[in-house]
Each structure stands twice: as C-alpha cells, then as structure tokens.
Design an enzyme around this catalytic site. Structure first.
Site, short mmCIF file in Angstrom:
data_model
loop_
_atom_site.label_atom_id
_atom_site.label_comp_id
_atom_site.label_asym_id
_atom_site.label_seq_id
_atom_site.Cartn_x
_atom_site.Cartn_y
_atom_site.Cartn_z
N HIS A 43 56.82 72.63 -15.65
CA HIS A 43 55.76 72.03 -14.83
C HIS A 43 54.45 72.78 -15.05
O HIS A 43 54.44 74.02 -15.02
CB HIS A 43 56.09 72.17 -13.35
CG HIS A 43 57.31 71.43 -12.89
ND1 HIS A 43 57.24 70.24 -12.21
CD2 HIS A 43 58.64 71.72 -12.98
CE1 HIS A 43 58.46 69.83 -11.90
NE2 HIS A 43 59.33 70.71 -12.36
N HIS A 71 62.40 71.01 -18.48
CA HIS A 71 60.98 70.64 -18.41
C HIS A 71 60.20 71.76 -17.74
O HIS A 71 60.68 72.39 -16.79
CB HIS A 71 60.78 69.32 -17.67
CG HIS A 71 61.44 69.27 -16.33
ND1 HIS A 71 62.79 69.07 -16.17
CD2 HIS A 71 60.92 69.43 -15.09
CE1 HIS A 71 63.09 69.10 -14.89
NE2 HIS A 71 61.98 69.31 -14.21
P1 AMP Z 1 62.57 69.33 -11.16
O1 AMP Z 1 62.72 69.48 -9.67
O2 AMP Z 1 62.01 70.58 -11.78
O3 AMP Z 1 63.83 68.84 -11.84
O4 AMP Z 1 61.44 68.24 -11.35
C1 AMP Z 1 61.66 66.94 -11.81
C2 AMP Z 1 60.31 66.27 -11.82
O5 AMP Z 1 60.42 65.09 -12.60
C3 AMP Z 1 59.81 65.85 -10.43
O6 AMP Z 1 58.57 66.49 -10.18
C4 AMP Z 1 59.67 64.34 -10.56
O7 AMP Z 1 58.56 63.83 -9.86
C5 AMP Z 1 59.55 64.14 -12.06
N1 AMP Z 1 59.97 62.84 -12.55
C6 AMP Z 1 61.12 62.18 -12.27
N2 AMP Z 1 61.17 61.00 -12.93
C7 AMP Z 1 60.03 60.92 -13.66
C8 AMP Z 1 59.50 59.95 -14.55
N3 AMP Z 1 60.13 58.81 -14.85
N4 AMP Z 1 58.29 60.20 -15.11
C9 AMP Z 1 57.62 61.33 -14.82
N5 AMP Z 1 58.07 62.29 -14.00
C10 AMP Z 1 59.27 62.09 -13.42
#
Ligand code: AMP
Length: 120
Positions: free
Chosen positions: A107, A105
């Site tokens: 950001h 993903h």
């Molecule tokens: P990362 O540290 O790059 O893996 O970021 C994962 C991101 O996913 C975090 O910013 C979380 O807040 C976000 N996240 C986790 N679960 C969900 C969800 N169900 N819907 C939207 N965002 C999510």
C-alpha cells in the site's frame, strides 16, 4: 491470455490478466500498480507482483529491487497528483495483520498534516 502465473479466484490475478478493470498507475515487467478501490486517502495505490505470491515471504528475492523501485516511482507520482509530501508504505502479511486479499500487495497512502486517516 496468460494464465500460468495465476491463482484461480484471486481478484488481483484477474486484474493483472485484464479480466477485471483497474485504475492503472504504473506497469513494469513484473509489477502492476493501481488505485485501491476503497482508498483510505486520495491517491491510495497498491503495487502488486504480476505473479501470484500470497505474502512477502513467498516472493522471489530477485524481485526485491524492482518492487522497491516501482514503489518509489509510484509514491512520487501519486504524491504529486494529490499535492502531498508524506505517505505510509505498508504490507499486511497474514490475516492477523489485516490482510484480506491474499495476493501480495504494497500500500502507498499519501498523507497530509491532520488528515485524521486511521491506517491499520
Ligand atoms: P489488505 O487488507 O492489505 O489485504 O488490503 C486489500 C486492499 O485491496 C483493500 O484496501 C481493498 O480496498 C483493496 N481492493 C480490493 N479489491 C480491489 C479491487 N478490485 N481493485 C482495487 N483495490 C481493491
């Protein structure tokens, strides 16, 4: 329900399949963009490939252009929405880099002068 591209127990695969809800920002043939549930700043959005890839290096190169096109469109949309002109655009690849959801993903985090948000 289409499950062939899903990874069992992946939270983002469940969002892509519609098994879990999301605040959708944009969708294309191969990507879905939705608001981060715990955004670091207003408008914080994630762009994810619909197919499960653990990190950027796993993703099929044929998706590079669509990925960046979606990222650009999402950035324009959320910046307008929150009235910002700056943004961070980042991918955490691997645990040591801060990745906690192991479905690729990107950001997109709108920023304003002096907002004080710490982006790791
Ligand atoms: P990362 O540290 O790059 O893996 O970021 C994962 C991101 O996913 C975090 O910013 C979380 O807040 C976000 N996240 C986790 N679960 C969900 C969800 N169900 N819907 C939207 N965002 C999510």
């Amino acid at each position: 329900m289409v499950y062939f591209f899903m990874s069992k127990d992946c939270i983002f695969c469940k969002i892509v399949s519609g098994d879990l809800p999301c605040d959708k920002v944009m969708e294309t043939e191969n990507f879905l963009a939705f608001k981060d549930i715990n955004g670091k700043a207003p408008g914080h959005t994630l762009v994810v490939p619909k197919k499960h890839y653990e990190n950027f290096l796993e993703m099929d190169e044929s998706l590079y252009k669509e990925f960046m096109d979606v990222a650009g469109e999402v950035a324009v949309k959320v910046l307008k929405e929150v009235g910002a002109e700056s943004f961070n655009m980042l991918i955490n690849n691997g645990r040591a880099a801060g990745q906690v959801v192991f479905h690729l993903h990107l950001h997109i985090i709108p920023r304003k002068e002096g907002d004080g948000y710490e982006i790791d």
